[in-house]
Enzyme design. Structure first.
Site, short mmCIF file in Angstrom:
data_model
loop_
_atom_site.label_atom_id
_atom_site.label_comp_id
_atom_site.label_asym_id
_atom_site.label_seq_id
_atom_site.Cartn_x
_atom_site.Cartn_y
_atom_site.Cartn_z
N ASP A 303 0.79 -1.05 0.11
CA ASP A 303 -0.07 -0.03 0.02
C ASP A 303 0.85 1.23 0.10
O ASP A 303 2.18 1.09 0.03
CB ASP A 303 -0.85 0.09 1.18
CG ASP A 303 -2.49 0.58 1.04
OD1 ASP A 303 -2.13 1.56 0.13
OD2 ASP A 303 -3.20 0.42 1.80
N GLU A 515 -10.08 5.84 5.46
CA GLU A 515 -8.76 5.79 6.13
C GLU A 515 -8.71 6.76 7.28
O GLU A 515 -9.53 6.84 7.94
CB GLU A 515 -7.58 6.13 4.92
CG GLU A 515 -7.65 5.12 3.89
CD GLU A 515 -6.44 5.28 2.91
OE1 GLU A 515 -5.44 4.69 3.36
OE2 GLU A 515 -6.56 5.70 1.79
#
Length: 754
Positions: A303, A515
């Protein structure tokens, strides 16, 4: 019989032919990969392992367009193999995507070996970074449909529209297994049940890849975020998890295993750490388990910046160079660097100095090249827009509408206040009533989804859907409350307007987020919204509470004063009109909760809890003043309808089985009401006694059926030995002898494993 034999023979011949064709195709790709790999320099190989965000190559004076020198440097000097993300300012049209990908392809074709660049995108509920695309419910809403066929069809459409954007690789499905409802990415998951998550994962992978990932209508999927990412102890994003490997194997890993068997081509690694070890640094998780034990042959990608974070956040690497060595040796194949070329320069140096063997580089590059060949990128990288006449079409929009309608979940309907009567005067109020941001959530047109009202201006908010159905003059509206800021004047205005309405539709929920920006410290719905709900409830008028949220925000302060409760999750662009059609009975609701909706912030038990999580003091001392500890606001699987369903005639074909037997289960389901409806038939299994404390019950099968009034269908399931097993202390899947209980609705049957 003769015809049947002939048909069977033909089927077997066709099956054998298809299998042989697949083997031949794989062998051909393997040969091409080996040949190309043998021609590559170290620098070209490491470049393939490097992924850079597209904005690095933009011209500062002309956002969204390339600086030719920067693009040349990235592709020709650093040999980068992959680009991701969205050009500024976000959500290009298919034409602009075509122009962007043409520029990248032309530059790649100037390189020595002409290896195409692999472009990846966060298309997580449709081609959500392309203007005019069809946006579906977010994953938590897909789970609530309990309809894998519908979910697969949505993934096919998403793949079609993503390929129309000239992009062959999507960072989806999200296979995280959330254990804390505060987590900001819960809505990107399929909820709290591993079996439901696994079935939905397979549906998405099948829909994206369609057994032919090289088709111009298919994309490569990317499972994320391997592994344990959704189980942080704090509930905050990218914070540590403590998860015994036995638990990881029994729950989290089974979801990835199902997606791998379905053919998922890539996996993105969790940004978190488990038991003190960042996943990016864990050879045990990435190589020993994922690649060797599960046999995963695809690409393992990081990521955002996560190798760098081994040095700057996790502090397990003293330098960024050391972080690269640790991660690559653990099993990382591609680094989402993504804003610099340090990974490339450090890894080249590490190989040259013998700190990373060429065999590890060759393994990684083989995986990357294989996926590029499988995607047919060497033949075609840019979409011909004439091949995609259905992009954003009414046909695709209808599928998104149907999916939203089947996801929306009716949790409460006191005194049958729903469906509403079109002659009723309605007040629509609440902070989420009039914005597309709250229907779509994050990863919609841009990262946080704050531009949905611009890009989806032609779609209907909840308020606009009411106005379209009833006429503007028949719908009263005021916001009533801000999501966070308390406004007594606005509450007073809502109360005054409500006096002129016969019913109130109260739309509450959360801001758009994903997030870390979505981290919260309080899982109660915001105080400003609670205050509005309580003020309206004093009018003693029917209130329909509509929840627009990515995770269950607590409503226990006022839920008892609501006549109806409807959970919308994040239903996408068609969610507003789907909701209003449900509220007026044009569509019969059929969604079911894919998680327990908690009542208290310190009581977060899952539906498949252990028995000791359900202890009631009055079981021991018969004192009624003690409440039972397991008391969610709404339990996993809750979902009401405007009709009723009766279950009867639960049968099993054996009451005793051996360790090799399957067991056949059937049940009759009757629509005992006056409306046609859809029902999700859920089969739970309980292992009554075991050496590892058993769950109260666990979902093992489900099927969604449609029934006309008075119609009965017999639903059949087959349970196998794996369904009876759990992971023991030696990390082995075992089934122990004893009694098991099958439960469907309120019916139960026992059988004995001998």
């Amino acid at each position: 019989m003769k015809n049947a034999i002939l048909l069977l023979s033909a089927f077997l011949i066709c099956g054998a032919g298809w299998s042989q064709e697949t083997k031949n195709k794989k062998a051909d790709i393997d040969a091409k990969v080996a040949s190309l790999l043998s021609k590559m320099t170290l620098e070209e190989k490491v470049g393939q392992m490097t992924q850079i965000t597209v904005t690095v190559f933009e011209d500062p004076a002309k956002p969204g367009y390339f600086d030719a020198a920067k693009l040349k440097q990235g592709i020709q000097d650093y040999h980068i193999g992959s680009i991701l993300n969205v050009p500024n300012p976000g959500a290009p049209t298919t034409k602009r995507w075509q122009e962007t990908m043409t520029a990248i392809t032309n530059e790649a074709n100037k390189t020595r070996l002409k290896i195409p660049v692999l472009y990846g995108i966060d298309a997580i509920h449709g081609a959500s970074y392309t203007a005019g695309a069809t946006l579906f419910p977010q994953q938590i809403g897909l789970a609530a449909t309990f309809n894998t066929n519908l979910v697969k069809r949505g993934a096919e459409i998403s793949a079609y529209e993503t390929r129309a954007s000239s992009i062959p690789w999507v960072f989806s499905p999200d296979l995280d297994f959330p254990r804390n409802p505060a987590w900001s990415r819960m809505w990107e998951s399929f909820g709290e049940d591993a079996y439901l998550s696994a079935q939905m994962a397979v549906a998405l992978v099948d829909g994206f890849e369609r057994n032919d990932v090289g088709s111009k209508y298919s994309v490569a999927s990317c499972m994320k975020h391997y592994i344990g990412y959704g189980s942080t102890t704090t509930g905050k994003d990218r914070t540590p998890s403590i998860i015994p490997e036995r638990i990881l194997r029994q729950y989290d890993l089974t979801i990835y295993e199902a997606a791998i068997k379905a053919g998922a081509k890539s996996v993105m690694v969790s940004s978190g750490e488990i038991n003190g070890t960042p996943v990016h640094s864990s050879k045990h998780l990435l190589t020993d388990i994922l690649k060797n034990e599960l046999g995963f042959k695809g690409v393992v990608v990081t990521d955002w910046k996560d190798i760098i974070y081994l040095n700057t956040r996790h502090k397990v690497a003293e330098t960024k160079r050391d972080a690269v060595r640790i991660a690559v040796m653990a099993g990382i194949d591609m680094s989402m660097v993504p804003e610099e070329f340090s990974f490339y320069t450090d890894l080249v140096d590490l190989v040259q100095k013998g700190e990373v063997p060429m065999s590890r580089i060759d393994d990684a590059v083989t995986r990357i090249l294989r996926m590029k060949f499988e995607l047919n990128l060497f033949e075609n990288t840019v979409a011909n827009l004439k091949d995609y006449p259905k992009f954003g079409s009414e046909e695709h929009i209808l599928e998104a509408y149907k999916t939203a309608a089947e996801s929306i979940t009716l949790l409460k309907n006191k005194d049958a206040v729903l469906p509403l009567n079109k002659t009723d005067k309605i007040l629509v109020t609440g902070a989420t009533a009039n914005s597309m941001k709250y229907l779509n959530g994050g990863w919609s047109y841009n990262w946080q989804g704050e531009n949905s009202d611009v890009y989806a201006a032609d779609k209907s908010t909840i308020l606009e859907a009411f106005q379209n159905k009833l006429g503007k003059e028949n719908v009263l509206y005021t916001p009533g409350a801000d999501l966070e800021k308390e406004d007594d004047a606005e509450i007073a205005k809502a109360v005054e307007l409500a006096k002129n309405a016969s019913k109130i539709v109260l739309c509450l929920g959360e801001k758009n987020y994903t997030e870390t920006p979505g981290d919260i410290s309080d899982i109660y719905i915001s105080k400003s919204q609670i205050k509005l709900a309580q003020a309206l409830s004093k009018l003693n008028k029917p209130i329909v509470l509509v929840l627009n949220e990515g995770r269950p925000r607590l409503i226990s302060d006022f839920e008892d004063k609501m006549s109806a409760v409807v959970q919308c999750y994040l239903p996408g662009n068609e969610g507003g009109r789907a909701l209003v059609d449900i509220l007026y009975g044009d569509v019969n609701p059929s969604g079911r909760l894919p998680y327990n909706y908690p009542r208290y912030p310190n009581s977060l038990e899952k539906y498949n809890r252990k028995y000791t999580e359900s202890i009631s003091e009055n079981e021991q001392n018969n004192d009624a003043k003690y409440e039972k500890s397991y008391l969610p606001q709404f339990e996993f699987g809750t979902g009401l309808s405007y009709t009723t369903f009766a279950y009867s005639n639960l049968k099993i074909d054996k009451t005793e089985i051996s360790t090799t037997d399957e067991i056949q289960v059937s049940v009759d389901v009757t629509n005992s009401g006056k409306r046609a409806g859809k029902e999700s038939v859920l089969l739970y299994l309980s292992d009554n006694f075991a050496s590892i404390t058993p769950e109260v019950k666990a979902l093992k099968r489900f099927e969604k059926i449609s029934l006309e009034p008075n119609e009965t269908k017999t639903v059949k399931f087959t349970l196998n030995q794996k369904d009876l097993q759990f992971v023991n202390q030696d990390l082995k899947w075992i089934a122990e002898k004893g009694t098991f209980t099958i439960q469907i609705s309120n019916l139960k049957k026992d059988f004995l494993l001998k």
